[in-house]
Design a protein around this motif. Structure first.
Motif, PDB file in Angstrom:
ATOM      1  N   HIS A 146      44.986  38.609  36.477  1.00 20.10           N
ATOM      2  CA  HIS A 146      45.968  37.572  36.175  1.00 20.10           C
ATOM      3  C   HIS A 146      47.242  37.923  36.945  1.00 20.10           C
ATOM      4  N   GLN A 147      47.540  37.141  37.988  1.00 20.94           N
ATOM      5  CA  GLN A 147      48.652  37.473  38.871  1.00 20.94           C
ATOM      6  C   GLN A 147      49.979  37.508  38.125  1.00 20.94           C
ATOM      7  N   TYR A 152      45.076  42.761  34.007  1.00 23.51           N
ATOM      8  CA  TYR A 152      43.648  42.637  34.218  1.00 23.51           C
ATOM      9  C   TYR A 152      42.990  42.395  32.856  1.00 23.51           C
ATOM     10  N   SER A 153      41.881  41.705  32.881  1.00 21.25           N
ATOM     11  CA  SER A 153      41.189  41.441  31.620  1.00 21.25           C
ATOM     12  C   SER A 153      39.688  41.461  31.837  1.00 21.25           C
ATOM     13  N   PHE A 154      38.963  41.611  30.750  1.00 25.12           N
ATOM     14  CA  PHE A 154      37.506  41.468  30.792  1.00 25.12           C
ATOM     15  C   PHE A 154      37.032  40.953  29.446  1.00 25.12           C
ATOM     16  N   MET A 155      35.874  40.364  29.438  1.00 25.92           N
ATOM     17  CA  MET A 155      35.242  39.882  28.220  1.00 25.92           C
ATOM     18  C   MET A 155      34.196  40.898  27.757  1.00 25.92           C
ATOM     19  N   ILE A 156      33.831  40.809  26.495  1.00 25.56           N
ATOM     20  CA  ILE A 156      32.763  41.633  25.946  1.00 25.56           C
ATOM     21  C   ILE A 156      31.434  40.909  26.153  1.00 25.56           C
ATOM     22  N   LYS A 157      30.482  41.621  26.736  1.00 28.03           N
ATOM     23  CA  LYS A 157      29.207  40.984  27.078  1.00 28.03           C
ATOM     24  C   LYS A 157      28.393  40.638  25.847  1.00 28.03           C
ATOM     25  N   GLU A 202      47.069  46.426  31.222  1.00 30.56           N
ATOM     26  CA  GLU A 202      48.230  46.410  32.104  1.00 30.56           C
ATOM     27  C   GLU A 202      48.179  47.583  33.064  1.00 30.56           C
ATOM     28  N   GLY A 203      48.692  47.352  34.270  1.00 30.05           N
ATOM     29  CA  GLY A 203      48.889  48.453  35.213  1.00 30.05           C
ATOM     30  C   GLY A 203      47.647  48.934  35.913  1.00 30.05           C
ATOM     31  N   LEU A 240      40.324  35.919  40.443  1.00 26.62           N
ATOM     32  CA  LEU A 240      41.776  35.781  40.570  1.00 26.62           C
ATOM     33  C   LEU A 240      42.234  34.557  39.808  1.00 26.62           C
ATOM     34  N   VAL A 241      43.231  34.768  38.936  1.00 26.29           N
ATOM     35  CA  VAL A 241      43.810  33.670  38.181  1.00 26.29           C
ATOM     36  C   VAL A 241      45.287  33.607  38.513  1.00 26.29           C
ATOM     37  N   LEU A 242      45.729  32.493  39.043  1.00 23.86           N
ATOM     38  CA  LEU A 242      47.145  32.284  39.341  1.00 23.86           C
ATOM     39  C   LEU A 242      47.781  31.563  38.164  1.00 23.86           C
TER      40      LEU A 242
END
Length: 243
Positions: A146-147, A152-157, A202-203, A240-242
């Motif tokens: 996420h710009q 950064y993010s992720f989903m649980i499978k 973050e980071g 990439l999400v703007l």
């Protein structure tokens, strides 16, 4: 004459019966009346890891301790108890239990241990290595950058039954180590209990490693958590999400 004899025999039998009853009554008077303490008004037991937590309600102020017995009354422990109110139960923990189902019998005692209650019985479960070895870790999916605001993010499978949270460790690009970052599943779900929200970090950078583990409660009221081992995943080629 026979009628008179029958009457005499009946009278003698009645006198003997009365005498026997008086003797029995005298025996109980000599032994004294049996007095019991009050047993618990109510008991609830919450499971744990090789232990259980007992919540009790008690209205008799004369009760000082309770003796808990289990394993066919072959094992026992004594615990201090006190009078309670409806909204504030007392509690104590029974430890050293192998994994399995138990039937607990509770006998209340006064301080002098010369009075006791009748038993109060409750069944409960203790969890252990068998449950620990059966739980499964999940894995991340849909890694996204996420710009704005640079996260950064992720989903649980896969969401497994009785899982309650996920914990994440990773290292930021500035070298800061983030450990045991906890995400409760309830916070990742919508009002219909569908897990729709991602885990945000973050980071990070566009190729980062995380350690992920899953936290379980075998039952909603379990007093202990069971966690899988951390597993390492590389999050690369993010979407990439703007924003």
């Amino acid at each position: 004459m026979k009628k008179i004899n029958y009457i005499l025999i009946a009278a003698v039998s009645a006198l003997c019966a009365c005498s026997d009853m008086n003797s029995l009554h005298d025996k109980y008077l000599a032994d004294g009346e049996t007095i019991y303490l009050a047993r618990f008004d109510s008991v609830k037991i919450y499971p744990g890891r090789e232990r259980v937590k007992v919540f009790y309600w008690l209205s008799d102020p004369k009760v000082a301790t309770t003796t808990a017995m289990w394993n066919m009354d072959k094992e026992s422990g004594e615990y201090e108890v006190h009078k309670t109110t409806p909204n504030n139960p007392g509690s104590f923990i029974i430890t050293g239990l192998d994994e399995g189902s138990y039937s607990f019998n509770f006998y209340n005692n006064n301080a002098e241990h010369d009075l006791r209650s009748i038993k109060y019985s409750v069944t409960a479960i203790s969890y252990g290595d068998s449950y620990q070895n059966a739980i499964i870790n999940t894995s991340p999916t849909d890694f996204t950058y996420h710009q704005t605001p640079d996260k950064y993010s992720f989903m649980i499978k896969t969401r497994y039954e009785n899982a309650i949270a996920y914990e994440v460790c990773y290292t930021k690009t500035d070298g800061t180590k983030v450990t045991d970052l906890r995400y409760n599943i309830a916070d990742l779900c919508d009002e219909n209990d569908n897990m729709i929200y991602p885990i945000m970090l973050e980071g990070g950078d566009d190729t980062m490693e995380i350690q992920l583990r899953t936290v379980y409660h075998p039952e909603p009221n379990c007093i202990d958590e069971f966690v899988t081992s951390y597993e390492t995943y590389t999050l690369s080629d993010p979407n990439l999400v703007l924003e």
